[in-house]
Design a protein around this motif. Structure first.
Motif, PDB file in Angstrom:
ATOM      1  N   LEU A 288      -3.791   7.354  -1.198  1.00 33.78           N
ATOM      2  CA  LEU A 288      -3.355   6.412  -0.164  1.00 33.78           C
ATOM      3  C   LEU A 288      -4.357   6.267   0.971  1.00 33.78           C
ATOM      4  O   LEU A 288      -4.731   5.154   1.359  1.00 33.78           O
ATOM      5  N   LYS A 289      -4.800   7.403   1.513  1.00 29.23           N
ATOM      6  CA  LYS A 289      -5.663   7.344   2.692  1.00 29.23           C
ATOM      7  C   LYS A 289      -7.005   6.699   2.381  1.00 29.23           C
ATOM      8  O   LYS A 289      -7.519   5.917   3.173  1.00 29.23           O
TER       9      LYS A 289
ATOM     10  N   LEU B 213      -6.409   3.003   2.090  1.00 32.66           N
ATOM     11  CA  LEU B 213      -6.108   2.439   3.405  1.00 32.66           C
ATOM     12  C   LEU B 213      -7.389   2.266   4.218  1.00 32.66           C
ATOM     13  O   LEU B 213      -7.582   1.258   4.902  1.00 32.66           O
TER      14      LEU B 213
ATOM     15  N   ILE C 220       1.117   3.191  -3.262  1.00 33.05           N
ATOM     16  CA  ILE C 220      -0.046   3.863  -3.848  1.00 33.05           C
ATOM     17  C   ILE C 220       0.175   5.374  -3.818  1.00 33.05           C
ATOM     18  O   ILE C 220       0.720   5.917  -2.857  1.00 33.05           O
ATOM     19  N   ASN C 221      -0.240   6.005  -4.885  1.00 38.38           N
ATOM     20  CA  ASN C 221      -0.121   7.455  -5.008  1.00 38.38           C
ATOM     21  C   ASN C 221      -0.633   8.192  -3.766  1.00 38.38           C
ATOM     22  O   ASN C 221      -1.710   7.889  -3.266  1.00 38.38           O
ATOM     23  N   ASP C 222       0.171   9.158  -3.295  1.00 44.11           N
ATOM     24  CA  ASP C 222      -0.153   9.895  -2.067  1.00 44.11           C
ATOM     25  C   ASP C 222      -1.598  10.385  -2.011  1.00 44.11           C
ATOM     26  O   ASP C 222      -2.248  10.309  -0.969  1.00 44.11           O
TER      27      ASP C 222
ATOM     28  N   ILE D 163       0.824  -1.216   0.000  1.00 42.99           N
ATOM     29  CA  ILE D 163       0.000   0.000   0.000  1.00 42.99           C
ATOM     30  C   ILE D 163       0.857   1.264   0.000  1.00 42.99           C
ATOM     31  O   ILE D 163       0.434   2.324  -0.467  1.00 42.99           O
ATOM     32  N   LEU D 164       2.090   1.125   0.483  1.00 44.06           N
ATOM     33  CA  LEU D 164       3.028   2.253   0.458  1.00 44.06           C
ATOM     34  C   LEU D 164       3.278   2.763  -0.960  1.00 44.06           C
ATOM     35  O   LEU D 164       3.687   3.902  -1.155  1.00 44.06           O
TER      36      LEU D 164
END
Lengths: 326, 326
Positions: free
Chosen positions: B128-129, B132, B123-125, B120-121
């Protein structure tokens, strides 16, 4: 700069944890989670995380979700470790797998992982990825440490460096990782983060070695802790490995004999093993290794580029972890 | 808009998974992870995640880390479920806890969680949230579903709605969550994300009911799958619950009797239970419920605001999941 006291941050953490509303459906899953979190412990890791944030002038409230994530993760490892170690008691209370059953303990632990990661969602976007990276790495390494620990149970040839690497993974990285996450949230430099991490690693090693030492030489009456349990369980801690390294002839043979299987008379076994430990000054050897890691930790702490006075609380926590009687 | 075929995305996923370098220290921990990932399965969830991204013109390569995270998580649940269900075989091969042991299977699963979150790290910023959040929620719900499933083993009064809610949590949310994550990465609207999720939930329910049906009425020779295993194991699936709802007098008494304990003669038991199922047209009732969820799923799919032609691949996967013989 005003630094908060350990007890202030510890209380703030306990308050935050109490305020957390944890789901309740199905209760068979969530009751054990509430139970393990409620039986406490000293909240060392989350408190140190908050302290690390505080040290650099960060707002400890911003670090609170990360502290909750760390404590949730730590308790998850306890629930699963207790299954694997068949431990009946934890902090003087029944372990989850004993109070409920193994399947529930497995699932309880499993659920605590996404719950831990849920807290991470509350971390500021600009720091989320850095925190997540440290958190993941730490979680993996703790599992690796536990696997090495399991391997050692059936291994004949554990060396002292292997043992130290195992406790680094199983215990120290979570302290180092907690401190580092606190530092990330405060926004300190890469250099300071590394020093903070190594301070944690070394204090963690000293802490675990002290634990091993107290198991054999600690107060007999500590609630919920069986004295010399490591000897009874044939756990090859640093004390055993050092004694085995130094012993020759019959002493070595007897050590091997005693750590080879279960004994009917544990008191006799403990007495005999302690006698060999005493002969080879294992208490002193262990204390000296503890001091070595403690001094190393303090050097890293002192080298952190921040007001020296601000470090007083972390100094005192570190001292407390290593100079304790129980 | 060019849509990739299912098999293209499935292959791309398998290639990406093969290319992943998984740690190897200690091997006792990582070998079982490689093993469970290698014994395959159809990679339904990650493929559907990639398809959902593709559907909205997203770049499926951007969704690949999320697909890997989902597959890692799914396999973690398999490793732990097999311990809890004491299942000797998975996809025709020995389960991890059988091939190694329970402790290793617990730790293997535990390690797969941070490994999943590691993907998951990547994934595009900006996404990401959101990803997640869906991932955490899904992970928790899958655990809740498994706990309900465990509860039902010892419960006398499972209702059909409770059973459907259990399979929604245990099976459907991971399909719905996978699709939703694919949609998030493609950047589609909240409305489309919800429809996509409900398409997944309903197709997941139909899929699981088909699984239950095939267990009793499927091909006898499917490799690695014991026929009528649910009857032997007294699993109260929809088939049993519906039969119990419809049966009266002696039929009801016999059903209860057969699902109450283990029997020496499983063949006799299967024959007797099937006879009752046939009497109450359980095959037809189940097929009709499958159709109900399938139609509902297709309605959600059709209502998604995107080129109708682009949905062809998802339509065909959905059909394949429900109209299969094994």
């Amino acid at each position: 700069m005003k630094i908060h006291s350990v007890s202030y941050l510890q209380e703030a953490f306990n308050k935050a944890l109490e305020d957390e509303k944890i789901d309740n459906k199905p209760p068979e899953l969530y009751d054990p989670i509430k139970y393990i979190l409620s039986i406490g412990g000293k909240r060392i890791r989350p408190t140190m995380l908050l302290m690390a944030c505080d040290l650099f002038g960060g707002d400890f409230r911003e670090a609170m979700p990360a502290a909750l994530a760390i404590e949730m993760f730590h308790n998850f490892t306890l629930v699963h470790d207790d299954i694997m170690d068949q431990a009946p008691l934890r902090r003087g209370k029944e372990t989850v797998y004993k109070k409920w059953n193994t399947n529930i303990a497995i699932l309880t632990g499993d659920t605590m992982m996404p719950l831990a990661y849920d807290f991470i969602l509350y971390i500021n976007d600009s720091k989320l990825k850095d925190v997540l990276k440290v958190f993941n790495q730490t979680a993996k390494e703790v599992c690796e440490g536990q696997q090495f620990d399991l391997n050692f149970e059936t291994s004949e040839n554990v060396t002292i460096p292997q043992y130290l690497e195992m406790i680094r993974l199983k215990t120290s990285v979570l302290i180092g990782g907690s401190l580092k996450i606190g530092g990330i949230i405060a926004g300190t430099s890469e250099g300071n983060l590394n020093k903070l991490y190594l301070f944690g690693i070394n204090i963690g090693l000293a802490f675990q070695l002290k634990d091993d030492l107290l198991d054999v030489y600690g107060n007999e009456d500590v609630f919920g802790k069986q004295n010399s349990g490591d000897i009874v369980a044939n756990k090859k801690t640093y004390l055993y490995l050092k004694a085995f390294e130094l012993a020759r002839g019959n002493d070595r043979k007897m050590l091997k004999h005693y750590f080879d299987k279960e004994f009917a008379d544990n008191l006799e076994k403990i007495k005999a093993v302690r006698k060999i430990y005493d002969k080879f000054k294992i208490y002193q050897h262990t204390e000296s290794l503890i001091s070595f890691y403690y001094e190393k930790a303090m050097k890293y702490l002192e080298s952190i580029d921040v007001d020296q006075d601000a470090k007083q609380e972390l100094r005192s926590v570190a001292k407390g972890l290593v100079h304790r009687d129980q």
